[in-house]
Design an enzyme around this catalytic site. Structure first.
Site, PDB file in Angstrom:
ATOM      1  CG  ASP A 239      29.012  48.272  49.473  1.00 22.52           C
ATOM      2  OD1 ASP A 239      28.137  47.483  49.070  1.00 22.52           O
ATOM      3  OD2 ASP A 239      30.181  47.916  49.692  1.00 22.52           O
ATOM      4  CD  GLU A 450      40.129  33.444  50.627  1.00 27.31           C
ATOM      5  OE1 GLU A 450      41.258  33.940  50.650  1.00 27.31           O
ATOM      6  OE2 GLU A 450      39.809  32.508  49.858  1.00 27.31           O
TER       7      GLU A 450
END
Length: 714
Positions: A239, A450
């Site tokens: 990542d 979010e």
């Protein structure tokens, strides 16, 4: 992958200098002109359409697509996504544009388990269930990669491996402690199937540690499980900037060179970030060997060969025309996906659908009523046209119905205008409601509050939710509009479960539209006015509140998701109403008694007794009658999608394989046990809450499996 490809890759890499090899392990890989290897940027996204590279068809966010409960439908969507990715890649490359987000290695899908509804990135996933996640993830991977065994249409990537689902604010330093049971039962299941059954080309590691080891440098996860137990042959990518966390935050190494070496030595071939700029130092210090580097680069060259990036190994997909990008066929599929994603949560006295002929004025109210952000979620492309709920309703009713609009309130602040007093849009909303025959109230979230740490924030914890409540003044707006006395249809646009307990008691109808894609407002309008029947099912549990949820940092599955929870549930996983009535009958098993390793076929007749065509998601659940306390209850283990015209009956049939009956022991062993197994087939879970909400019981059957307990391959 053929031996020819492997041999070609070995020959190519054997001609590289060590400096050239190391350069190819960076996500922005430079050209090696003497070997006719073009520059390539590995970083691209395709979560629900080609992302961040200009115009593309923008489908509903992943959590919305999951509500279709239809793997074949996700395969169709992914095939379109890879078609557009191919067209864009070819044209960009031909013009010398090899920038980020322009390649064919898509870092999608996200198959992490949405274990806690507070996790901000949960809307990138396919929900809380390992089986559903695996089935949908495999279909999306196959759609992206194509069906040519020698040539990849695009390369998919299963992420984030593993045991990763928040909290976002702690992800760079967090150590997810997980039991062997939960590791294999919940967190690895979808990854295993995507690797071993779908042949996913890449796997991306996670930011966090898992039981002490950083995921992107974990010997247990990457070498022993992924490459060892599962025999994964593709490439592993970190990542982004996660390898730097080894020394900066996790404290498992002291220098960037040590961190890079740890990742490479444990099988991480490609670095999203800059840690691998220090591989030369690691090599000089003896922390890595050139042989290990060579193996990593060979894997990277293999995928580039299969993607057709070498002149002497062209791709059969290279001639897809640019006209395919956001063409009518694709945008129509995106609207169909929005239709299939919408979940009808409540419909008191069949208030919906509205009859356009009986409505003279309709009020469309709320911070998400005319918001483009609420359509698209995150990791999205750019659409040439957006249709919000307000615009969808305006276009649908035309001049026949007056449409009043009021924002009502800000998404999360206490006012819309900076110099105004709090609740500055409330009275406008009340006026609109009072003049209307019906109100469509659009509330919820969007990806600005979010989402992923760094991308989302505002008042929230790095994109995670502090609770399940509607943010800002939205709950007060809801209660104020309901008090106006007009029929209210609540449309939720959000990527996760919300606590809408008050609305469930006081609002006539509730639709969950998720983030429905660029043109999702059209599908919302069509649902409200009955152009089709909603058919989506919840891929997550809607809890009444967070009081019974465990601590967010606790990765134990105890009392989490429908498989383990004892919490009070508002709307269950697998639940969704329609405008029709579907009946299940004559359920039967191929065996009522069999040997412990035999497959079992379950079937039932499914009849559409209503007046609307329906897309029915047939769900099959299994539960061992003599399960241990740490084992889950009923688990989804079979899906069957049926399209039923009014009055039509079809036979639903699902084959339950040996692995579907298996349980994971406390030590992580996968076993088949003898004994009685309950099997449920129906349109929902076999739970009391689903029965109360739908008025229907699933068909329950029993099979006895004889013999001795056996250990099987995970």
């Amino acid at each position: 992958m053929s031996e020819k490809t492997k041999t070609y890759a070995k020959e190519l890499v054997s001609q590289m200098t060590i400096e050239e090899k190391l350069s190819q392990m960076l996500y922005a890989s430079p050209a090696i002109e003497r070997l006719h290897i073009p520059a390539y940027n590995w970083w691209n996204e395709a979560l629900h359409g080609v992302a961040r590279a200009g115009v593309a068809t923008v489908f509903p966010q992943a959590i919305g697509m999951a509500a279709s409960f239809d793997p074949d439908f996700l395969h169709r969507i992914a095939d379109v996504v890879s078609t557009e990715g191919r067209a864009k890649f070819q044209q960009f490359s031909d013009r010398g544009d090899r920038d980020i987000y322009k390649g064919l290695t898509f870092w999608s899908p996200n198959i992490n388990i949405f274990r806690d509804p507070r996790w901000g990135r949960g809307h990138e996933t396919y929900g809380e269930d390992p089986y559903l996640t695996a089935e949908l993830g495999m279909s999306y991977i196959r759609g992206l990669q194509g069906d040519d065994p020698e040539h990849l249409k695009a390369a998919a990537c299963a992420k984030h491996f593993a045991v990763h689902s928040g909290p976002e604010a702690l992800r760079h330093e967090f150590d997810a402690q997980v039991s062997e049971h939960d590791l294999y039962d919940t967190y690895l299941y979808a990854f295993s199937r995507c690797v071993r059954e779908a042949g996913v080309e890449a796997v991306m590691g996670a930011y966090n540690r898992v039981n002490g080891e950083p995921a992107c440098g974990s010997r247990r996860l990457l070498k022993e499980i992924l490459r060892g137990e599962w025999q994964f042959e593709g490439h592993i990518v970190s990542d982004c900037w996660a390898v730097n966390d080894f020394h900066l935050h996790h404290g498992v190494t002291k220098t960037a060179a040590e961190s890079a070496a740890m990742a490479v030595n444990n099988g991480c071939d490609l670095n999203c970030g800059n840690a691998y700029l220090h591989l030369g130092t690691a090599l000089a210090q003896g922390l890595i060997s050139e042989e290990t580097v060579t193996e990593a680069v060979e894997r990277l060259m293999e995928v580039r060969i299969r993607l057709g990036m070498m002149d002497d190994e062209p791709s059969p997909y290279a001639n897809i025309p640019y006209e395919k990008v956001e063409c009518k066929e694709h945008t129509e599929l995106s609207v169909e996906a929005a239709r299939r994603s919408i979940v009808l949560l409540k419909n008191k006295d069949q208030m919906l659908p509205l009859n356009k002929k009986e409505i003279h004025t309709i009020a469309v109210i709320g911070p998400n009523a005319n918001s483009r952000d609420a359509l698209v979620g995150n990791y999205m492309g750019t659409s040439s046209r957006y249709i919000t709920p307000l615009e969808g309703i305006q276009q649908y009713v035309g001049d026949e119905v007056r449409v009043l609009y009021a924002q009502g309130c800000h998404l999360y602040k206490d006012k819309v205008e900076g110099l105004a007093e709090p609740k500055d849009r409330f009275q406008e909303a009340v006026l609109a409601a009072e003049q209307a025959d019906a109100v469509v109230l659009c509330l919820g979230l969007d990806a600005t509050i979010e989402g992923e740490e760094g991308d989302a924030g505002n008042e929230y914890a790095s994109g995670d939710k502090p609770d399940l409540k509607l943010p800002g003044l939205q709950q007060e707006l809801l209660e104020t509009i309901v008090a106006a006395g007009k029929p209210v249809i609540l449309v939720l646009l959000a990527g996760s479960a919300m606590d809408v307990s008050w609305a469930d008691e006081h609002v006539e109808a509730i639709l969950d539209a998720w983030y429905p894609g660029a043109r999702g407002g059209r599908a919302i309008a069509e649902a409200i006015f009955g152009e089709y029947s909603p058919s989506g099912k919840l891929p997550v549990t809607f809890y009444a509140n967070t009081e019974q949820l465990g601590d967010f940092t606790d990765y134990s599955m105890s009392n989490r998701t429908y498989r383990y929870t004892n919490a009070r549930v508002l709307y269950p996983f697998g639940y969704g109403l329609s405008y029709s009535q579907v009946e299940y009958s004559q359920a039967a098993l191929s065996h009522t008694e069999c040997e412990v390793k035999d497959n079992v076929t379950v079937q039932a007749k499914v009849t559409n007794q209503g007046s609307y065509p329906v897309e029915e998601s047939v769900q099959v659940y299994i539960r061992h009658e003599d399960r241990q306390s740490y084992e889950p209850g009923f688990q989804l283990k079979g899906l069957c999608h049926l399209t039923l015209e009014p009055g039509e009956t079809k036979l639903a049939e699902v084959v339950l394989k040996t692995r579907d009956f298996a349980v994971i022991t406390e030590d992580g062993t996968c076993v088949i046990r003898p004994g009685d197994y309950q099997i449920s087939i129906g349109g929902s879970q076999p739970d009391a809450r689903s029965e109360a909400l739908t008025g229907n019981r699933t068909q329950l059957l029993m099979v006895r499996r004889n013999g001795e307990e056996e250990t099987i391959a995970y």
